[in-house]
Each structure stands twice: as structure tokens, then as C-alpha cells.
Write an enzyme that holds these catalytic residues in place. Structure first.
Site, mmCIF file in Angstrom:
data_model
loop_
_atom_site.group_PDB
_atom_site.id
_atom_site.type_symbol
_atom_site.label_atom_id
_atom_site.label_comp_id
_atom_site.label_asym_id
_atom_site.label_seq_id
_atom_site.Cartn_x
_atom_site.Cartn_y
_atom_site.Cartn_z
ATOM 1 C CG ASP A 176 -0.209 -0.332 2.506
ATOM 2 O OD1 ASP A 176 0.950 0.113 2.669
ATOM 3 O OD2 ASP A 176 -0.779 -1.049 3.345
ATOM 4 C CG ASP A 180 8.570 0.916 12.427
ATOM 5 O OD1 ASP A 180 8.868 1.612 11.434
ATOM 6 O OD2 ASP A 180 7.792 -0.057 12.350
ATOM 7 C CG ASP A 191 1.116 3.929 4.478
ATOM 8 O OD1 ASP A 191 -0.114 3.758 4.488
ATOM 9 O OD2 ASP A 191 1.933 3.024 4.709
#
Ligand code: ATP
Ligand code: MG
Length: 465
Positions: A79, A160, A81
Site C-alpha cells: 500500500d 520505527d 502511505d
């Protein structure tokens, strides 16, 4: 509303700096258009539309996360983002085909047919003075809410891994890399931004994400990012069971489940997710063979472009502890069938405390288990009838998996294979619930027909182009 931080960005950067790796989270490197491999033809048209419209409205707009990372690696991103300095409300206002979602983390989904572009407002890292709440006891340091907006530098610091903090700038097509993300991508290594222990305490799911990306991308896990995992693995006990279920699906359904299983076990994470299964895997080579074959078969299906459904691999993972508990009940004088029922109740309820397996999966899991004994009664005149049972295909594949993993079942698998060959009409009549064949289009197991609702607001507001 965009809130400014009282501490300077520099101070925050210092607080987050990893102690073992000489890493400066604020180190920004800009890779110009002609020095990287992202071209607009690799990016989904919908994502480009979102980026351009935000940019035209005067906001900053970047592609970030897996969309940038995977494109740079020559992979197909799952996907795309988008990160922006527009607030969720401003984004929602700009796109009529969008909806505000999430409480823990407010986002906007911009919907183009089946494609959803997730737009997130730049977040600031958690600080005591902000609305981020720190849990009181036991689970110190875990972020419960994360809606403090910031700028792009701050946003990068709360992501992260460094390779997930690469931003593709739609205004000049450059890539912005923080904390050595570009170099880590080239060296194929996963490295947490900031102090690893703090980052795992803030969100223990990051440990699972480290394993998922290592398995999916074939990356190594940098030493200071890897080291704390076995010690901190029990923190997964703080994660809501529904979130863990979603993570489990992502872990095992990206086409590298076998490697994921190996790494999860190596880092002591699998036992946190499936404690009863982990005990069997340690003690019983058949159980280990079955878990590995399940993952191998799942990977082969995904790599062949076929759909998979979670209830089969969950049924397989939980089969060894189920058999163990069933035997305990039988040893106490219970008959096989009630013993299986009781064992299924117990094994399932213990597992549900950790991972919230939705009923639409747990019910077929139990049906597969219950069908196993029916499929061993091959002498029954009703055998051909069983072939038309809605759960026959999954249960038959389960028999084959058990045999493949070393269980001696007197050639039952071959019996059912022959029976189907001799009765092709019956076999064709079998509903397509084959283990890996999802009922729904998304592998959810839900019948597709029930989920096919008209898009929201179709009659009132046509989606924008
Ligand atoms: P994929 O979509 O292939 O699973 P991804 O990296 O895009 O990989 P997402 O879950 O879609 O992962 O998240 C998008 C981005 O959001 C990540 O790349 C990362 O920058 C950030 N992110 C997601 N989850 C976390 C988390 N738990 N902690 C910090 N940052 C996160
Ligand atoms: Mg993503």
C-alpha cells in the site's frame, strides 16, 4: 491543530539517540531525483493524486513507509502511505472521497474504488508534557494515544525503522532519509530509530514488525535492534488481543511464513503468541514438521498468486496442543469425541486470551478438527456424502498435511483422493472452501457477497477522480 514542542527538536533528537549505534535521528540526507530509482510510474495513480492535491492546497506531502522502501527495493508495495502537515480534518475537508478513522492514531483514508490511500499528519515523538498518556503500572512507557502533531523531522523520529523513515517529496521528487535510512536500505539492514529498549517499551508490536520485515525483505536485524527482543518479548502480553490477531495475519500472509516462524522462535516471540504450540514444537518433531509444512504450503500458495485463508493455518498451529489435551481427557476415561470437544474448548479459550481469533475463523477451525475423526471412518457408507460437506476440502487438505508431517493415518488421504477421483461429480459439487481458498476475496473467509456494499455516499457525492 499543530502544536509546537516546548523542547527543541535538537534536545528530543538527543533523547532518542540510540546508545549502541552512533546514530543521529535528525541526520537528514536528501537524495535527488536522479540518484534514486523511484519514478512516478512506480507509484499508484491514486497516491499521486493525493500527493498533488495536498501540495496544490499549500501543504507538504510525502510518500512514506513501505511504499517508498519497497519501491526502492524493486518490490511491489502493499500500500502507499502519505504523510503531510495538514491535520486529519483539513485532509478530510480536501477530499470528499475520504473518511476520518482511528482513535489511538487519527488518520484519513482517501478511497479510490478498491484502493485506500492512508494519509497521516506528521506526529511528534511522545513527551511527558504532551497528551500522550503513559500507562501507570507494569506497562511503563507504552504509548496509548499518539495524536500530538509535529513537523517532518519529528515525524521521522517516531517511525520505527530507519528504512521506514524515507520520504518521497512530491514537490521535487527527491527522497529524504533520516538517521542513516538510505545506507541501511543499501546494506539491507533493519535498525530502530532511537534507543531500541525505549522504542520497544513504547510499542512492543515493533518486535513483531522487526521479524516481519526481516523475513519479508531478507534484511538482517542490526545488533542493538535485535539484542533486546528475547528479553522484552513478554511485553507482547500488554498488547490488545485484537491488534495481535491483525499482526498475526500480516506475519504469516506475506509469502515468507516459514522464515517468519523460524525468526519468531529464534527471538522467543512465538512462545508469547502461541505458548501451548511452542511447547509442543520444542518437544515433538511431528508438531514442528506440521507447523513448518503449514507455513511452506502457505508460502507456495501465495507465491503462486493463490488466495489463502487464516483458519487453516491457525487450525494447524493449534492441532498439536489440541491432540495433547484430548489425550489427557481420554486418559481420564472420556470417549474420543467428547474429549476432543473439551480439548477444543480449552485450547481455544486459552489462545483467545492472547489472540482474538474472530468467530468467522474459530468456527471453521473447530469444524476442521471435528471432521478429522469423521474422515478416518472410511468404511462408512456415508463416505461419498461427506465429500459434499462444506468443510470437506479443508478437512481433507488437513489430513494430507498431517500425513505429510509424519502422522501414520493408514493411507486415509489416498482413500479420499481416490474417492474424489471416482466421483468427480461429487468432488465438483464440493463448496470451494479449500483450506487456502478464501471464501471472501480478501482472504477474510467472509463470503464476498455479504461484503459487497455500495461505496459510501455514492448517491449523494460521487467519488472524486
Ligand atoms: P507494509 O505496508 O509493507 O506492511 P509499512 O512499513 O508500510 O509496511 P505500515 O504498517 O503500513 O508498514 O506502516 C506505515 C509506516 O508507518 C511504517 O513504514 C512506519 O514508518 C510507520 N509505522 C507503522 N507502525 C509503526 C509502529 N508500530 N511504530 C512506529 N512507526 C510505525
Ligand atoms: Mg504500508
Amino acid at each position: 491543530m499543530i502544536r509546537t514542542l516546548s523542547k527543541t527538536v535538537k534536545e528530543l533528537g538527543r533523547r532518542l539517540t540510540g546508545k549502541k549505534r552512533n546514530q543521529d535521528p535528525l541526520e537528514l540526507r536528501i537524495i535527488p531525483r536522479d540518484e534514486h530509482s523511484i519514478s512516478r510510474s512506480n507509484v499508484s495513480e491514486s497516491a499521486l493524486k493525493v500527493l498533488y492535491r495536498l501540495n496544490k492546497a499549500g501543504y507538504e506531502a510525502y510518500l512514506v513507509g513501505g511504499g517508498v522502501r519497497d519501491t526502492l527495493l524493486g518490490l511491489n508495495p502493499k500500500d502507499f502511505d502519505v504523510a503531510t502537515n495538514a491535520t486529519p480534518e483539513q485532509v478530510n475537508h480536501l477530499f470528499r472521497n475520504s473518511r476520518l478513522i482511528g482513535r489511538r492514531f487519527k488518520l484519513v483514508h482517501v478511497v479510490y474504488g478498491r484502493e485506500v490511500i492512508e494519509v497521516a499528519t506528521f506526529r511528534a515523538p511522545p513527551t511527558d508534557e504532551h497528551s500522550t498518556k503513559v500507562a501507570a503500572t507494569g506497562d511503563q512507557g507504552m504509548i496509548l494515544r499518539d495524536n500530538v502533531y509535529g513537523n517532518k523531522d519529528e515525524d521521522a523520529m517516531r517511525r520505527d525503522f530507519t528504512v521506514n523513515a524515507l520520504y518521497y517529496d512530491i514537490s521535487d521528487f527527491s527522497v529524504h532519509s533520516y538517521a542513516g535510512g538510505w545506507e541501511d536500505l543499501i546494506n539491507r539492514r533493519l535498525c530502530l530509530i532511537g534507543d531500541p529498549e525505549t522504542r520497544y517499551r513504547e510499542d512492543p508490536v515493533r518486535m513483531l514488525r522487526a521479524i516481519r520485515f526481516a523475513a519479508k525483505l531478507g534484511f538482517s536485524i542490526e545488533a542493538s535492534t535485535a539484542e533486546p527482543i528475547p528479553v522484552m518479548a513478554p511485553l507482547l502480553g500488554q498488547i490488545p488481543s485484537a491488534r495481535l490477531f491483525e499482526e498475526i495475519l500480516k506475519l504469516f500472509l506475506h509469502g515468507n511464513a516459514l522464515e517468519t516462524l523460524r525468526l519468531l522462535r529464534e527471538y522467543g516471540l512465538f512462545g508469547q503468541l502461541f505458548p501451548a504450540t511452542e511447547q509442543c514444537l520444542r518437544e515433538d518433531p511431528h508438531a514442528l514438521a506440521m507447523a513448518e509444512n503449514t507455513m511452506r504450503n502457505t508460502d507456495e500458495r501465495i507465491q503462486a498468486g493463490k488466495s489463502v485463508t487464516p483458519y487453516f493455518f491457525l487450525a494447524a498451529l493449534m492441532w498439536p496442543p489440541l491432540m495433547r489435551v484430548q489425550k489427557e481427557f481420554e486418559a481420564r476415561g472420556m470417549h474420543a469425541n467428547p474429549a476432543l470437544q473439551k480439548a477444543a474448548d480449552r485450547v481455544m479459550s486459552q489462545q483467545l486470551q492472547i489472540i482474538a481469533i474472530p468467530k468467522r475463523f474459530s468456527i471453521p477451525m473447530r469444524e476442521i478438527w471435528e471432521m478429522q475423526s469423521r474422515l478416518t471412518r472410511t468404511q462408512s457408507k456415508k463416505a461419498p456424502e461427506l465429500v459434499t460437506h462444506p468443510r470437506f476440502r479443508a478437512s481433507y487438505d488437513f489430513i494430507l498435511l498431517r500425513e505429510q508431517s509424519g502422522e501414520k493415518l493408514d493411507g486415509i488421504g489416498a482413500f479420499w483422493t481416490r474417492l474424489q477421483e471416482q466421483n468427480p461429480d461429487l468432488a465438483n459439487f464440493t463448496p470451494r472452501d479449500s483450506v487456502f481458498e478464501a471464501d471472501g476475496e480478501d482472504g477474510s473467509g467472509r463470503p464476498a457477497r455479504k461484503r459487497r456494499r455500495p461505496p459510501r455516499n455514492r448517491t449523494r457525492r460521487p467519488p472524486q477522480n
